[in-house]
Every structure is written in C-alpha cells, then in structure tokens.
Design an enzyme around this catalytic site. Sequence first.
Site, PDB file in Angstrom:
ATOM      1  N   LYS A 234      -4.257  13.075 -18.193  1.00 55.62           N
ATOM      2  CA  LYS A 234      -4.356  13.870 -19.283  1.00 55.62           C
ATOM      3  C   LYS A 234      -2.877  14.065 -19.837  1.00 55.62           C
ATOM      4  O   LYS A 234      -2.530  13.102 -20.584  1.00 55.62           O
ATOM      5  CB  LYS A 234      -4.624  15.508 -18.984  1.00 55.62           C
ATOM      6  CG  LYS A 234      -6.099  15.345 -17.994  1.00 55.62           C
ATOM      7  CD  LYS A 234      -7.280  15.244 -18.995  1.00 55.62           C
ATOM      8  CE  LYS A 234      -8.432  14.717 -17.956  1.00 55.62           C
ATOM      9  NZ  LYS A 234      -8.913  15.640 -17.007  1.00 55.62           N
TER      10      LYS A 234
ATOM     11  N   TYR B  87     -13.473  22.668 -12.412  1.00 54.21           N
ATOM     12  CA  TYR B  87     -14.059  21.415 -12.985  1.00 54.21           C
ATOM     13  C   TYR B  87     -15.141  20.875 -12.467  1.00 54.21           C
ATOM     14  O   TYR B  87     -15.220  20.715 -11.233  1.00 54.21           O
ATOM     15  CB  TYR B  87     -12.719  20.432 -12.874  1.00 54.21           C
ATOM     16  CG  TYR B  87     -12.763  18.959 -13.362  1.00 54.21           C
ATOM     17  CD1 TYR B  87     -13.054  18.745 -14.824  1.00 54.21           C
ATOM     18  CD2 TYR B  87     -12.698  18.151 -12.653  1.00 54.21           C
ATOM     19  CE1 TYR B  87     -13.117  17.262 -15.264  1.00 54.21           C
ATOM     20  CE2 TYR B  87     -13.019  16.643 -12.999  1.00 54.21           C
ATOM     21  CZ  TYR B  87     -13.097  16.262 -14.325  1.00 54.21           C
ATOM     22  OH  TYR B  87     -13.291  15.034 -14.795  1.00 54.21           O
TER      23      TYR B  87
ATOM     24  N   ARG C 253       1.012  -0.931  -0.032  1.00 60.05           N
ATOM     25  CA  ARG C 253      -0.171  -0.062  -0.144  1.00 60.05           C
ATOM     26  C   ARG C 253       0.995   1.305  -0.088  1.00 60.05           C
ATOM     27  O   ARG C 253       0.357   2.226  -0.306  1.00 60.05           O
ATOM     28  CB  ARG C 253      -1.046  -0.310   1.227  1.00 60.05           C
ATOM     29  CG  ARG C 253      -2.315   0.924   0.866  1.00 60.05           C
ATOM     30  CD  ARG C 253      -3.239   0.908   2.018  1.00 60.05           C
ATOM     31  NE  ARG C 253      -3.539  -0.318   2.571  1.00 60.05           N
ATOM     32  CZ  ARG C 253      -3.377  -0.757   3.904  1.00 60.05           C
ATOM     33  NH1 ARG C 253      -2.342  -0.090   4.591  1.00 60.05           N
ATOM     34  NH2 ARG C 253      -3.788  -1.817   4.252  1.00 60.05           N
TER      35      ARG C 253
ATOM     36  N   ASP D 182      -5.466  23.552  -9.085  1.00 59.82           N
ATOM     37  CA  ASP D 182      -5.522  22.298 -10.115  1.00 59.82           C
ATOM     38  C   ASP D 182      -4.772  22.930 -11.281  1.00 59.82           C
ATOM     39  O   ASP D 182      -5.288  23.703 -12.039  1.00 59.82           O
ATOM     40  CB  ASP D 182      -6.936  22.382 -10.382  1.00 59.82           C
ATOM     41  CG  ASP D 182      -7.411  21.041 -11.356  1.00 59.82           C
ATOM     42  OD1 ASP D 182      -6.282  20.657 -12.103  1.00 59.82           O
ATOM     43  OD2 ASP D 182      -8.181  20.472 -11.588  1.00 59.82           O
TER      44      ASP D 182
HETATM   45  C1  LIG Z   1     -10.009  15.840 -15.904  1.00 62.97           C
HETATM   46  C2  LIG Z   1      -9.605  16.541 -14.652  1.00 62.97           C
HETATM   47  C3  LIG Z   1      -9.620  16.489 -13.525  1.00 62.97           C
HETATM   48  C4  LIG Z   1      -9.967  15.112 -13.095  1.00 62.97           C
HETATM   49  O1  LIG Z   1      -8.930  14.019 -13.334  1.00 62.97           O
HETATM   50  P1  LIG Z   1      -9.280  12.497 -13.766  1.00 62.97           P
HETATM   51  O2  LIG Z   1      -8.122  11.844 -13.677  1.00 62.97           O
HETATM   52  O3  LIG Z   1     -10.362  12.226 -14.652  1.00 62.97           O
HETATM   53  O4  LIG Z   1     -10.253  12.303 -12.334  1.00 62.97           O
HETATM   54  C5  LIG Z   1      -9.348  17.222 -12.733  1.00 62.97           C
HETATM   55  N1  LIG Z   1      -9.025  18.649 -13.047  1.00 62.97           N
HETATM   56  C6  LIG Z   1      -9.258  19.008 -14.443  1.00 62.97           C
HETATM   57  C7  LIG Z   1      -9.040  20.417 -14.855  1.00 62.97           C
HETATM   58  C8  LIG Z   1      -9.561  17.953 -15.200  1.00 62.97           C
HETATM   59  O5  LIG Z   1      -9.645  18.403 -16.492  1.00 62.97           O
END
Ligand SMILES: *Cc1c(COP(=O)(O)O)cnc(C)c1O
Length: 408
Positions: free
Chosen positions: A219, A123, A65, A194
Amino acid sequence: MDDNKGAPDTLLVTAGRRAEWTGAPGSSLHVVNPPVWRASTHLYPDMASLRAGAANADGAFYYGRRGAPSQWALAEALTQLEPGAAENGGGTMLYPSGLAAIAGAVLTVLRPRDVLLMTDNAYEPSRALARLLADFGMETRWFAPTDLAAFEAAICERTRAVLLESPGSLTMEVADIPAFTAAARARGLISILDNTWAGPLGFAALAKGADISVMSLTKHVGGHSDLMLGSATAGAQWYQGLRRQAHLMGNVVSPDDAVLGLRGLRTMGLRLERSAASALTLAQWLAGRGEVAQVLCPMLPGAPGHDLWRRDFTGGCGLFSFVLRGGSSVARDALIDALRHFGIGYSWGGFESLAVPIDPAPLRSVTPWPLPGADPADRFGIRLSIGLEDPADLIADLEGGLTAWRKG
Ligand SMILES: *Cc1c(COP(=O)(O)O)cnc(C)c1O
C-alpha cells in the site's frame, strides 16, 4: 544498525542507506540508493570464511534466502522508522505480501490449542487465516472492534494472542489500542497490530503497546501499485521469533521489490500528507451531501473514531469509506461506473485514486452491518483510496457519480 537519528521526515530520506550497501568495497565514494543485489549464492574467499559465514547474524552475507543488502536496507529503514524498535534490539522481517506478514506473525506466537482473538473488522484474508490455523489445531474467535469489555470477557486460559486492525480497512472503526494492548499484556496475551492504514508515520504501534506491528508494504510504502510486500516489526523479544519463523518457512523477498519498496518509502511522507488532505476534503464534501448516510473517515471531525484518532495518531492516509442513503446495489454500481478518475480495483495507497463497493455484512461474526443505530436501508457502502490527483477533479467526479446513483 547505525544509530542514525532524526525526525521521521529525515529518517525517510536517510534510513537504510549505509555506505557499505551503496558503495564499492574500499571506495569512499558511493551512490544514493542501494543497488539491486541479485544473489542466491554468496561466495566465500576460503574454507575458514565459509565456516565463519554460517554465523546467525543479520546483515551478514551467507546465502540468498537470508537476503542481501537490498533487502537489509529496506528492513533496517522500516525498523528505524518504528519508534521503539531500533533502540530495543528489535528489527523487521520482510515478507512477499502483507498477508504473508500477518500469517508469519500469527504463526510465530501461536502454538497448537491456543486461541487467537481477532477484531471483527479485520481484513478479509486475515479472517480467512482462521481456516489455516484450524489445520494446526489453533482456534480463532472474534470480538467487537471497539468494545474493550467484550474483548476482556472473551479472553480465556487458552487465549494466546490478539490481532487488532485500527482503523479497520473497510469500516474504519478506531480501537483504543493503548487500552486493548494494556489489557492484553495484563492477561499475558501478545498483541499483533495490522498498522497498514497509518503506518509508522501515523501511528507508533510498538510505543502504543503492540508487540508486533504488521504492514502491507504493497500500500503506502510501495505507493505506486506495482509491487507486493509485507513487513513485521517488533522489539527484541518477538523479533527473534519472527526471524526464526520466517527462516524456517523459507521466506525471502526479491531484491527488485525491496529496492522498489525503498524508493517508495523515500516519498511516502509527502504522498501521505497530500492524499490524507485530499481525502479529508472529499470526506467533508460527501458529509454535506443528502445522498450520503454516513462518512466513515476517522480524520473527519464528528465521524466515528475521530476523537481516538486525534488522541493517538500523528497522521492519516487517503483511505476511507462512505455509506449511501438507501438505494440499491445496482444504483451503487452506476455511481462507481460513472467515475472517470477513480480506478475500479482492489488494494489502495497508490498514487492513483480507486473506488470499490463494500459489503461487510457476511464478513462479520459478532457485530452487525449496517452498524448499530443505522437505518437498515443504509447498507451500500463504497471505499475510496484517494491518490494524488487534484481534489477538485475528484469531487466533480463524485458529483457525476451521485447523479448517476439518483437515476439508478
Ligand atoms: C491489503 C491489506 C493487507 C494484505 O496485504 P497484501 O500485501 O495485499 O497481501 C493486510 N491488511 C490490510 C489492512 C490490507 O489492506
């Protein structure tokens, strides 16, 4: 942490590749990439080692873990890429998705009765976290994404933290992050950013004042639309909190995903450069079209947020939006359906281009959509994630899409 230094492009190649994670013990030979270390049990040679193995240290074998070298290598690479994190005893926690990273960061800093201020362009699933926070007795309030005075006015004595997202991943507003984080710090607030759009190559989140930088690695780091991962990187103070929270919550990511994330990371600089250049070409082309009311792309001269982007960012990416001049939702669907090279689907940052409709109005609490000053008829938007195809093919595709839109 080895103190492997170099420019970002060099670090993309070298970071996280410790010899002890890429070679057999006792051998001076090793391979390029850390293998997939599949492990739940970590074995100890004797009782004394088992007792010593309970040491609460990063990068020490202990139990699955806490990860193994596959996960440690990705976390270390992300720490090295984040200016300011490695030098200050900071680190990176990995999460099974970007959303889990945001939730982990927020739950690390908030306590019952605290208020979280959230940018109104966050988001959508970040916004939905407010419902979870309410279950824990924490309150979420929203502020206009670029309005520093409104943000400061919204701070009350229960406000504990702010969640920023810049550019907003649908509507692309760019906030003055150095000013927001300075104002937050002056009032004792913790800033969580973020930073998925720019990532560490495009925006030095911690150096620009954020306490915790969160990314969806799904992403750009993954980059190939085949894994879900998230990260939160912080200096020493908040890294320890993130680590504690993630361990208590039982967060661990699979070694296969960590290795795919590392593989994606190695080429991220080149991919971002290419998709950002193509996105700018497409944004310029769209800005010259009569069917388009507004292009929301901070990299585009004259577009909203461009001046701040030029001042604060060292790179961009392939994600931007545009708004059609009038028309209907049906016509917009016809545009997207006419595209041959763009997939229709969520997420972004992969090697392939994507298009999705955006309808931000119900996703905003304190700021309007269409944006102030816009014609209320201009409300049907499309978000594009530009991949690695030839931009001329993508332009021809959009040309065909706009023809379908005029008929629709
Ligand atoms: C896609 C996204 C997330 C979340 O990511 P996941 O890996 O899909 O959970 C968070 N913030 C932004 C700006 C995003 O585009």
